[in-house]
Design an enzyme around this catalytic site. Structure first.
Site, PDB file in Angstrom:
ATOM      1  CD  GLU A   2      53.850  33.088  16.928  1.00  0.00           C
ATOM      2  OE1 GLU A   2      54.638  32.234  16.497  1.00  0.00           O
ATOM      3  OE2 GLU A   2      54.200  33.980  17.734  1.00  0.00           O
ATOM      4  CG  HIS A  53      52.636  27.841  15.186  1.00  0.00           C
ATOM      5  ND1 HIS A  53      53.972  27.815  14.839  1.00  0.00           N
ATOM      6  CD2 HIS A  53      52.445  29.003  15.855  1.00  0.00           C
ATOM      7  CE1 HIS A  53      54.564  28.909  15.276  1.00  0.00           C
ATOM      8  NE2 HIS A  53      53.664  29.648  15.890  1.00  0.00           N
ATOM      9  CB  CYS A  72      57.921  24.847   9.856  1.00  0.00           C
ATOM     10  SG  CYS A  72      56.887  24.543  11.295  1.00  0.00           S
TER      11      CYS A  72
END
Length: 445
Positions: free
Chosen positions: A174, A250, A371
């Site tokens: 990721e 995350h 993000c």
């Protein structure tokens, strides 16, 4: 060597919508099928980029993915003209159509893992696009991400862009959402910190029970090998599986680091004491000292951290050596988080300033300030070698605002995804964007 940390923010695409495709991302799931505002989302992101650039931080952008992804729809058996493909997909498989329209590439922390030249064996900046294979709507992104990175960082004297890892569960990757770098200065040798959610080849290792762990230990190890990192200065840590099951999909939803500062929740890691000790020891190899800023659960619960995206904030080093924390407006509106932040800033610690931004369009889809950006540490020579058309300036900001105003809708609802006219609008916007950014041939439209 002197170097600067560039923040490459994702430019929100014209197909920005709320499809709720990301199981495990509480904010994304809670806003499923509500109307979105692509124009507002893009302008909010651009305002953030402009303001940070004005404050003297090195700021650039990454363009959005080509959406809708007609190639995906055709590979899955939808045939005919583009209009017919969209109509069939909407009637037969609306979730797959939403995947083809996903604008989640705006969260460029997921785009890749980046290691600066100070850390790598060949003294080049290394990039590995994330395969994002845990979600269909994101698993297609690495192809365009690699193409984009190669267009911006094309001089192989300074840059190495790797293909994504194999798209299997064993190597679920990721990107920088589960990676950070700690150092004395951006240009000095640093410690690269990988956080994983599960170990593929050891089922007895800690792992979540409710939500999927998207990053594997094996993927983190592979990226470290590809980048030629010094294992003495590379730390791997297990994320706390219980917080994954509470919506921390995350690591950047519960911890963020920059320079020698690690801002984290006490429940972030499966073994907090060992993780902090490993980071201290690795940093001490270069006479650097870790400065941990630990947030107790008694002050901020995990639920409050997830709701406000407190840790999904940008930690930026100021010229005076102190840190500024870029937080979403939701942190100000959450009483517990606001109280904690006020006390932290007034404590005399390393984080001395808060910078608030309204990023509600991104937040409602499950992504905050951290993000939206991919950090790339570059020396002056490396910065000059990259493509200059993506560096944020007042002139570029004005051109991009005009581009958004021309091409973006201010309301998109689920049924709009079946509209061939909307698809044409999105593709025309991207064609024009390649001219704005001086990146001809960026997309295979």
């Amino acid at each position: 060597m002197t170097a600067r940390e560039f923040n490459f923010d994702g430019l929100v695409g014209p197909s920005h919508n709320y499809a709720g495709l990301s199981f495990g991302n509480v904010a994304s799931f809670s806003n499923v099928k509500s109307a979105s505002n692509p124009k507002q989302a893009a302008l909010q992101g651009l305002a953030k980029m402009r303001e940070l650039s004005r404050r003297g931080f090195a700021q650039a952008l990454l363009p959005p993915q080509d959406r809708p992804n007609m190639r995906l729809l055709r590979r899955l058996g939808f045939t005919g003209t583009d209009a017919q493909v969209l109509e069939k997909a909407y009637k037969e498989a609306p979730v797959i159509l939403a995947c083809a329209y996903s604008a989640s590439s705006m969260w460029t922390a997921n785009a890749a893992t980046v290691s600066p030249s100070a850390d790598t064996h060949d003294k080049r900046v290394h990039f590995t696009p994330a395969n994002l294979n845990n979600k269909l709507h994101r698993s297609e992104e690495h192809v365009q991400t690699e193409r984009t990175l190669r267009a911006i960082f094309k001089d192989d004297k300074y840059f190495a862009v790797h293909p994504a890892l194999p798209s299997t569960g064993a190597f679920g990757d990721e990107g920088a959402a589960n990676h950070t770098r700690l150092c004395a200065t951006h240009g000095s040798r640093g410690v690269e910190f990988f956080v994983y959610g599960r170990v593929e080849f050891d089922p007895s290792a800690p792992h979540p029970k409710k939500y999927p762990a998207r990053q594997t230990f094996e993927a983190s190890q592979a990226v470290a090998r590809l980048h030629g990192l010094d294992l003495e200065r590379t730390v791997f840590a297990s994320q706390n599986p219980d917080v994954i099951d509470m919506g921390v999909f995350h690591n950047d939803v519960i911890a963020v680091g920059s320079g020698n500062v690690l801002f984290y929740h006490e429940l972030a890691f499966a073994n907090e004491a060992a993780t902090i000790a490993d980071l201290r020891n690795a940093m001490a190899l270069d006479n650097a000292e870790l400065v941990p800023v630990r947030v107790p659960a008694a002050d901020v619960t995990v639920a409050d951290a997830v709701a406000s995206y407190l840790f999904n904030s940008q930690l930026l080093q100021k010229p005076n050596g102190k840190m500024a924390l870029v937080v979403p407006q939701e942190c100000h509106e959450n009483a517990a988080v606001a109280h904690y932040l006020d006390g932290m800033v007034g404590s005399g610690g390393p984080i001395e300033e808060l910078i608030h931004f309204d990023l509600r369009q991104s937040m409602r889809n499950g992504g905050g300030p951290a993000c939206l950006r991919l950090r790339v540490v570059l020396t002056a020579e490396e910065a000059q070698a990259m493509h200059q058309g993506v560096i944020m300036t007042e002139a570029l900001y004005a051109r991009l605002v005009a581009w958004v105003e021309k091409h973006y809708r201010d309301r998109v609802e689920p049924q709009d995804l079946a509209d061939a006219q909307f698809a044409r609008e999105c593709q025309q916007a991207l064609e024009d964007l390649t001219q704005v950014l001086d990146l001809p041939g960026l997309y295979d439209l």
